[in-house]
Design an enzyme around this catalytic site. Sequence first.
Site, PDB file in Angstrom:
ATOM      1  N   LYS A  17      -6.830  -5.451  24.260  1.00  0.00           N
ATOM      2  CA  LYS A  17      -6.772  -4.819  25.576  1.00  0.00           C
ATOM      3  C   LYS A  17      -6.500  -3.333  25.376  1.00  0.00           C
ATOM      4  O   LYS A  17      -5.410  -2.951  24.963  1.00  0.00           O
ATOM      5  CB  LYS A  17      -5.635  -5.478  26.378  1.00  0.00           C
ATOM      6  CG  LYS A  17      -5.499  -4.947  27.806  1.00  0.00           C
ATOM      7  CD  LYS A  17      -4.386  -5.732  28.512  1.00  0.00           C
ATOM      8  CE  LYS A  17      -4.196  -5.235  29.932  1.00  0.00           C
ATOM      9  NZ  LYS A  17      -3.161  -6.043  30.593  1.00  0.00           N
ATOM     10  N   LEU A  47     -15.059  -8.226  27.203  1.00  0.00           N
ATOM     11  CA  LEU A  47     -14.657  -9.456  27.899  1.00  0.00           C
ATOM     12  C   LEU A  47     -14.408  -9.222  29.384  1.00  0.00           C
ATOM     13  O   LEU A  47     -14.680 -10.072  30.207  1.00  0.00           O
ATOM     14  CB  LEU A  47     -13.370 -10.022  27.290  1.00  0.00           C
ATOM     15  CG  LEU A  47     -13.500 -10.646  25.894  1.00  0.00           C
ATOM     16  CD1 LEU A  47     -12.133 -11.092  25.398  1.00  0.00           C
ATOM     17  CD2 LEU A  47     -14.449 -11.841  25.914  1.00  0.00           C
ATOM     18  N   GLY A  48     -13.862  -8.044  29.711  1.00  0.00           N
ATOM     19  CA  GLY A  48     -13.572  -7.819  31.121  1.00  0.00           C
ATOM     20  C   GLY A  48     -12.831  -6.521  31.299  1.00  0.00           C
ATOM     21  O   GLY A  48     -12.548  -5.802  30.336  1.00  0.00           O
ATOM     22  N   ASP A  98       1.331  -9.661  39.580  1.00  0.00           N
ATOM     23  CA  ASP A  98      -0.133  -9.649  39.613  1.00  0.00           C
ATOM     24  C   ASP A  98      -0.675 -10.992  39.134  1.00  0.00           C
ATOM     25  O   ASP A  98      -1.622 -11.060  38.369  1.00  0.00           O
ATOM     26  CB  ASP A  98      -0.666  -8.499  38.747  1.00  0.00           C
ATOM     27  CG  ASP A  98      -2.113  -8.163  39.080  1.00  0.00           C
ATOM     28  OD1 ASP A  98      -2.615  -8.640  40.138  1.00  0.00           O
ATOM     29  OD2 ASP A  98      -2.760  -7.453  38.298  1.00  0.00           O
ATOM     30  N   GLY A 128      -9.698  -4.552  33.521  1.00  0.00           N
ATOM     31  CA  GLY A 128      -8.595  -4.604  34.466  1.00  0.00           C
ATOM     32  C   GLY A 128      -8.463  -3.272  35.171  1.00  0.00           C
ATOM     33  O   GLY A 128      -9.314  -2.384  35.029  1.00  0.00           O
ATOM     34  N   PHE A 163      -6.233  -0.981  34.655  1.00  0.00           N
ATOM     35  CA  PHE A 163      -5.898   0.117  33.729  1.00  0.00           C
ATOM     36  C   PHE A 163      -6.435  -0.137  32.352  1.00  0.00           C
ATOM     37  O   PHE A 163      -6.020   0.490  31.406  1.00  0.00           O
ATOM     38  CB  PHE A 163      -4.371   0.289  33.635  1.00  0.00           C
ATOM     39  CG  PHE A 163      -3.719   0.541  34.960  1.00  0.00           C
ATOM     40  CD1 PHE A 163      -3.887   1.800  35.577  1.00  0.00           C
ATOM     41  CD2 PHE A 163      -2.954  -0.421  35.580  1.00  0.00           C
ATOM     42  CE1 PHE A 163      -3.283   2.053  36.779  1.00  0.00           C
ATOM     43  CE2 PHE A 163      -2.354  -0.155  36.781  1.00  0.00           C
ATOM     44  CZ  PHE A 163      -2.512   1.086  37.406  1.00  0.00           C
TER      45      PHE A 163
END
Length: 902
Positions: free
Chosen positions: A746, A720-721, A849, A723, A725
């Site tokens: 994640k 999905l993506g 963030d 980050g 970390f």
Amino acid sequence: MSAKCFLSSPSYLYVVITHFLVFLTLTHTVTAHNASSAAIMSDGLALIAIKSMIKKDPQGVMTSWNDSNANFCQWKGITCSPRHERVTLLDLSSGGLTGRLSPFIGNLSFLRVIRLFNNSFSGEIPGEIGRLFRLQELRLTNNSFSGGIPVAITNCSNLQVLALGYNNLVGKLPDKVGSLSMLNILIVHHNILQGGIPMFIANLTMLQRLSFGNCQLGGPIPDVFHRLTNLSRLAMHGNNLVGNIPPSLYNCSSLEQVFLDNNRLIGRLPANLCSSTILPHLGTLSLSVNRLTGRLPPSVLSSPQLHVLDVAQNNLSGKLVITPRNSCSLVILSLSSNRFGSGEDDEMKFIDHLSICRDLGELHLDYNQLKGFLPESLGNLSTTLYRMILASNLLSGDLPSSVGNLSGLTLLDLSCNQFTGTLPFTIGNLKNMQRLNLTNNSFSGSIPSSLGNLSSMIELYLTSNEFNDTIPLSLGNCKKLLTLNLDQNSLTGNIPRQLFDISSLSISLNLGNNQLSGQIPIEVGNLKNLNEIILTNNRLSGEIPSSLGSCGSLQNLNISNNMFSGSFPASLGSLRALENIDVSHNNFTGGIPTYLEVFHLKKLDISFNDFEGEVSRKGVFSNASLVSILGNNRLCGGVPELHLPKCSSNKNKLSLAVILVICCGLVLVVVATILFFLCHQQKREAKDEPRETFFWEFLMQVSYETLYKSTDGFSSNNFLGEGRFSSVYKGCLDTHGVNIIHVAVKVLNLHRHGGSKSFISECEALRNTRHRNLAKVITCCSGHDFQGNIFKAIVYEFMPNGSLDEWLHNRQYELRQLRLIQRVCIALDVAYALDYLHHHAGKTIVHCDLKPSNILLDEDMVAHVGDFGLSKILQYEYQNRCDSSSVGVRGTIGYAAPGMSC
Ligand SMILES: *[C@@H]1O[C@H](CO)[C@@H](O)[C@H](O)[C@H]1NC(C)=O
Ligand SMILES: *[C@@H]1O[C@H](CO)[C@@H](O)[C@H](O)[C@H]1NC(C)=O
Ligand SMILES: *[C@@H]1O[C@H](CO)[C@@H](O)[C@H](O)[C@H]1NC(C)=O
Ligand SMILES: *[C@@H]1O[C@H](CO)[C@@H](O)[C@H](O)[C@H]1NC(C)=O
Ligand SMILES: *[C@@H]1O[C@H](CO)[C@@H](O)[C@H](O)[C@H]1NC(C)=O
Ligand SMILES: *[C@@H]1O[C@H](CO)[C@@H](O)[C@H](O)[C@H]1NC(C)=O
Ligand SMILES: *[C@@H]1O[C@H](CO)[C@@H](O)[C@H](O)[C@H]1NC(C)=O
Ligand SMILES: *[C@@H]1O[C@H](CO)[C@@H](O)[C@H](O)[C@H]1NC(C)=O
């Protein structure tokens, strides 16, 4: 034959000559003697050559000059001598011909007469004419010949008529012209010659007519006339001639016409001029526009022969005297602009003796110092008199009623005198009158209604008299009037409606400076061609009729100093021709009409009224020197030069602004209400869902293996993506075998520095929070992967609508757009989440963030703030300041809180 082709291309002249010689020889052999046949051929050739240089012949004057008509003696304009068949006369006058005159004309050696006047010949006069020693008459007047007058023509010693007038000839008249002793007519007028009047005219003793008019010759008139005993017409007008009229000229008793006007001649006129001793036959004497002084000898005015006497614009003076005589031939008598007048009261008596002049047509006595009364004998002047101008003298008394006898008058100008009394009713008998000017006198009483009979009248000026009473309605019968000026009198009453029926009025209607009252009749709209309406300084009132807007030709409108009221009709916006507007000193109200901005005004005077509102800065208003606005106390704005007060910060606009603000406020409240309702509804729907659970209580345990399976081994299809970390994968999780939920896994990248720390802080943060607008954590996984490496993952509820970042930047949802209300709801959701994190989560959590890619949207488009990997949990004591130990700005690309370092 080839004559036609030859005509159209003269360059082939000589090629064709042979053909033509044959042709001519054939046609003339029978009649012509052999000896002269060559000469005859030469004439024919010359005529063909003359025709060949004619460029335009619109009247077809030369069509008969063709080869099917071989005998040129029959050609139009040609006359031959019967004996020799040679051309003796060439007359192409008034033929409308354009072109040049061929030098071949010099071959027509029998020519006696050349008449080419009233054509458009150009170029130089060919000197070959000088070979025509038989020539008696050369008339080239009224063409466009240029260059000098060729000396060669003085070889034509038999010349009797030399007429070169109305051409573009330049230079000096050749002195050898003086050798043309047979000349009786010498006309060179209207050329651009120089060098003064030539002395050689003394030798031209046969001269009958001599005309040097309008040639700018300059210099004096030579005193050489004593020998010109045949001279009857002498014209030297318009030549800047100086000095006296030479005495010999007065001795030239044959003279009948003398034109010396428009020069700078000085001196006095001899006594007995035009008597039996001096110029006894003189019929025309034109001396106007010179500097002559002294008296006009009585013999001149008393001459029985004189038809025309024009001594206007000189400095002549004294009493005008006419001695009785038995006959008079005067047709035009012009004594204008001198200083005639003796101051004696009977000096107009000379008019008595003009009644014998039965052909008198014009009598100009204007601009003199004539004094006294007009005699009753005025009416005995000829009925042929059509123009009588007595303006600008000192004449006084009544206008004799006998004036009504002068039925031929078309123009009577008595302006600028001191006439008094009433205007005789008989003036209505002057049926042919077209221009009647009585301006600047002291006529009083009523304007005679009989003026209405003067149906031919074009201009009527009664300006500046003492007429009182009302304007006669009958004036409306003067249906040809272009100008009607009745201003500066004491006229009273209403403006008759009938005046506005004179639709011919196109120059001026001036009724100003009277005591007229009432309103402007609505019929004013009939005056569609009128240039000027002046009603200034009366007692007129009421509103301007909107029909005035039909006067589309109006350039000047002056209705100042009246009592007009109301506002300016909008219809006047069509008066685009207006240049000068003066409505000052009235009682006009309302705003200054905006259409005035677009008019091309030279002057606008609206001063001393009651106009109000803002003055424009456009059009005429941009130039303060063109606008007069004084005395309107309720005006404001405009260009600074007008020195008007500022429009008080827009009273009207202020209230408008207030209304706008209120409206906007109301709209906002309504929108907010709706939004709240909508969002709240969504919230309630969300609340109704059973998955609102307490985070830690229901935290399920998942293994690496489970996650590995659910994400197809962390395949790239489910990626999905990424980050800072972590990497995020999509997966399906079987929860207690009850149902399958979609999750986002994640996976923390522990190789990266801070990755572990991120995991801890995120878990810590999520442990302390529960809110519908925070990303829902299903579980955390901390263990080992198949290779025995430490594996940490956080399992989130999957947000099917991805991140806000994707929506805003259209990466995944290219064709879909967030509606405004969705955006507002998302913003509210984020705000709720932050509010919760900052104030209601027990400990203050700072996300640090927050960026669109960390705001996730569920299937209902409710926003959830996620990714707490960088978040900080502040102790209460640190609540209002950031951790000083952390240096630099926290956050990842996409987020940087303004001025805030976490
Ligand atoms: C030639 O002149 C004659 C006589 O004037 C005339 O009738 C005829 O029309 C002319 N021919 C041409 C071609 O112009
Ligand atoms: C006719 O005149 C022209 C030009 O002036 C000249 O050249 C020519 O010789 C003359 N022709 C005859 C036949 O006289
Ligand atoms: C001059 O000639 C033209 C035709 O070419 C004519 O219309 C005009 O009246 C003439 N002028 C005089 C002063 O004769
Ligand atoms: C004019 O006459 C003179 C002498 O009489 C002569 O020399 C001259 O050639 C002539 N000019 C023309 C154009 O015939
Ligand atoms: C006038 O003619 C005479 C002789 O005929 C001559 O001597 C004199 O020069 C001529 N004068 C002028 C001005 O041409
Ligand atoms: C006018 O002519 C007469 C004779 O005809 C002469 O005596 C007199 O001197 C001349 N006057 C002038 C000014 O030439
Ligand atoms: C005007 O003329 C008439 C006759 O023609 C005459 O009886 C009358 O006296 C004249 N009037 C004057 C003022 O000369
Ligand atoms: C203008 O109008 C006001 C009120 O209508 C009036 O009092 C005043 O006299 C008028 N002024 C003129 C000059 O007519």
